[in-house]
Design an enzyme around this catalytic site. Structure first.
Site, PDB file in Angstrom:
ATOM      1  N   PHE A 122      26.101  11.634 -57.534  1.00  0.00           N
ATOM      2  CA  PHE A 122      26.494  11.785 -58.885  1.00  0.00           C
ATOM      3  C   PHE A 122      27.338  12.874 -59.030  1.00  0.00           C
ATOM      4  CE2 PHE A 122      25.807  13.614 -63.101  1.00  0.00           C
ATOM      5  CZ  PHE A 122      26.322  12.697 -63.916  1.00  0.00           C
ATOM      6  N   ASP A 207      29.724  19.231 -53.363  1.00  0.00           N
ATOM      7  CA  ASP A 207      29.209  19.614 -54.693  1.00  0.00           C
ATOM      8  C   ASP A 207      27.872  20.249 -54.659  1.00  0.00           C
ATOM      9  OD1 ASP A 207      28.056  19.143 -57.405  1.00  0.00           O
ATOM     10  OD2 ASP A 207      28.791  17.057 -57.441  1.00  0.00           O
ATOM     11  N   LYS A 236      25.552  24.485 -63.410  1.00  0.00           N
ATOM     12  CA  LYS A 236      24.001  24.551 -63.670  1.00  0.00           C
ATOM     13  C   LYS A 236      23.397  25.856 -63.573  1.00  0.00           C
ATOM     14  CE  LYS A 236      22.837  19.726 -62.920  1.00  0.00           C
ATOM     15  NZ  LYS A 236      22.073  19.531 -64.307  1.00  0.00           N
TER      16      LYS A 236
END
Length: 385
Positions: A122, A207, A236
């Site tokens: 993702f 990532d 995040k």
């Protein structure tokens, strides 16, 4: 009637107040928050150092644009680059924007288009990052994706060797596939990815949107595997709740992202930068990270000890404070009942209970969380203990 697009299947919980690992809803009910805003509030809710930094910046200025020199941006970039042992940073607003920028950077740097990613990955919901994601469910209804992405099975080095060629711009992966089910990269596979990138002069993009900023007990998860990526993305946990993303790259890429090549009006916003500095200055301390490693190991052992007898639990996977409990119990039902019993948790993939507590979670809070899971599991178990 709500005036919001129904893009989220929202829970029947409306927060009123939160601090540390605790959230209280508008009805006064208290929850243990093992979502941390989906891996965002790594220091918990409203940590003093971050709140103080934001408040101080509020009294100075909120926004000026990236046409101006900003010393705090330089400080944040230095902390981030040194934490990753890399060189240069571009600030964006989110993980999707950071990954979008990384894709642009890799294509421009190599002059190639093909990027290899992996099933169950993702990377975001912009068109490029949605195209990079190896899950069909987030692409349904949006028409053709970008055609320059190739999807391969995660941890399958032979498949990767077959797919690599001189047209490959980059390999892009998560060291731990978070949303995809807490699937952890094998050391042999990850080292093989790195070697293939070197062999074909492709860039290695990692990532770290969910795995970074101390989540696994080191500044970035790739450091658990002795990897040296060319590009790393972060978001995040970087701002502990304020929106910020970042691309971290090597010095050799400096000329690729020159003036006018990329930009963001709000990227590196002063308030978010203030939060990021306070967050990194706290988390990137050896003593803090060692405590994350120790406490996450405690939680792993506690889960295995207290929940291991349930045949409905197939496997427990973790790297630091990224936990996946694979279960045969219906996941939406399980999550709802956990909330009813005072524990907030997340899904991952189709059958994995995901726990992302704040890195500051206490031993007693971990014990309480496992006890709640145990209580709920007993209702669904043939082997209740």
């Amino acid at each position: 009637m709500s005036h919001l697009f129904p893009t989220y299947a929202r829970w029947d919980v409306e927060p009123e107040q939160a601090e540390g690992c605790i959230m209280i809803d508008k009805n006064g009910k208290k929850y243990l928050d093992f979502t941390a805003g989906i891996g965002v509030c790594n220091l918990g809710h409203r940590p003093e150092a971050v709140q103080k930094a934001i408040s101080s910046q509020l009294d100075r200025f909120w926004h000026v644009s990236n046409l101006f020199m900003q010393g705090e941006q330089e400080k944040a970039a230095k902390l981030l680059a040194e934490g990753a042992k890399m060189d240069l940073v571009f600030f964006a607003n989110s993980g999707a924007e950071a990954n979008e920028a990384a894709i642009k950077l890799a294509r421009k740097a190599t002059g190639r288009k093909k990027i290899i990613t992996f099933t169950n990955s993702f990377h975001g919901r912009t068109f490029a990052t949605m195209s990079a994601t190896g899950q069909d469910k987030i692409k349904t209804g949006f028409g053709p994706m970008l055609e320059t992405f190739v999807y391969l099975p995660f941890n399958d080095l032979d498949a990767l060797k077959e797919a690599m060629d001189n047209e490959t711009a980059a390999i892009m992966l998560e060291v731990v596939q978070g949303e995809g089910g807490i699937h952890i990269g094998d050391d042999e596979f990850l080292q093989g990815v790195q070697e293939l990138c070197k062999e074909y002069n492709a860039l290695f993009i990692i990532d770290e949107i969910q795995t970074g900023i101390g989540r696994t007990g080191v500044p970035f998860a790739f450091q658990q595997f002795n990897l040296t990526p060319d590009i790393v993305t972060s978001a995040k946990g970087l701002g502990n709740g304020l929106p910020i993303g970042a691309v971290i790259g090597r010095k050799e890429l400096e000329t690729v992202f020159g003036p006018g090549s990329h930009g963001s009006t709000f990227g590196g916003n002063p308030l978010s930068i203030a939060a990021a500095i306070a967050t990194m200055e706290t988390i990137f301390q050896e003593e803090f990270l060692q405590k994350v490693l120790n406490n996450s190991q405690y939680l792993y052992e506690k889960i295995c000890s207290d929940l291991g007898s349930f045949e409905e639990i197939n496997e427990v996977r973790n790297l630091g404070f990224m936990f996946g409990i694979e279960t045969s119990v219906d996941l939406p039902v399980l999550l709802k009942e956990l909330r009813e019993n005072g524990l907030l948790a997340l899904p991952a993939g189709s059958n994995v209970l995901r726990l992302l507590p704040p890195l500051t979670v206490s031993i007693s809070e971990m014990d309480e969380a496992v006890n709640i899971i145990k209580t709920v599991m007993k209702k669904h178990s043939k082997t209740a203990v």
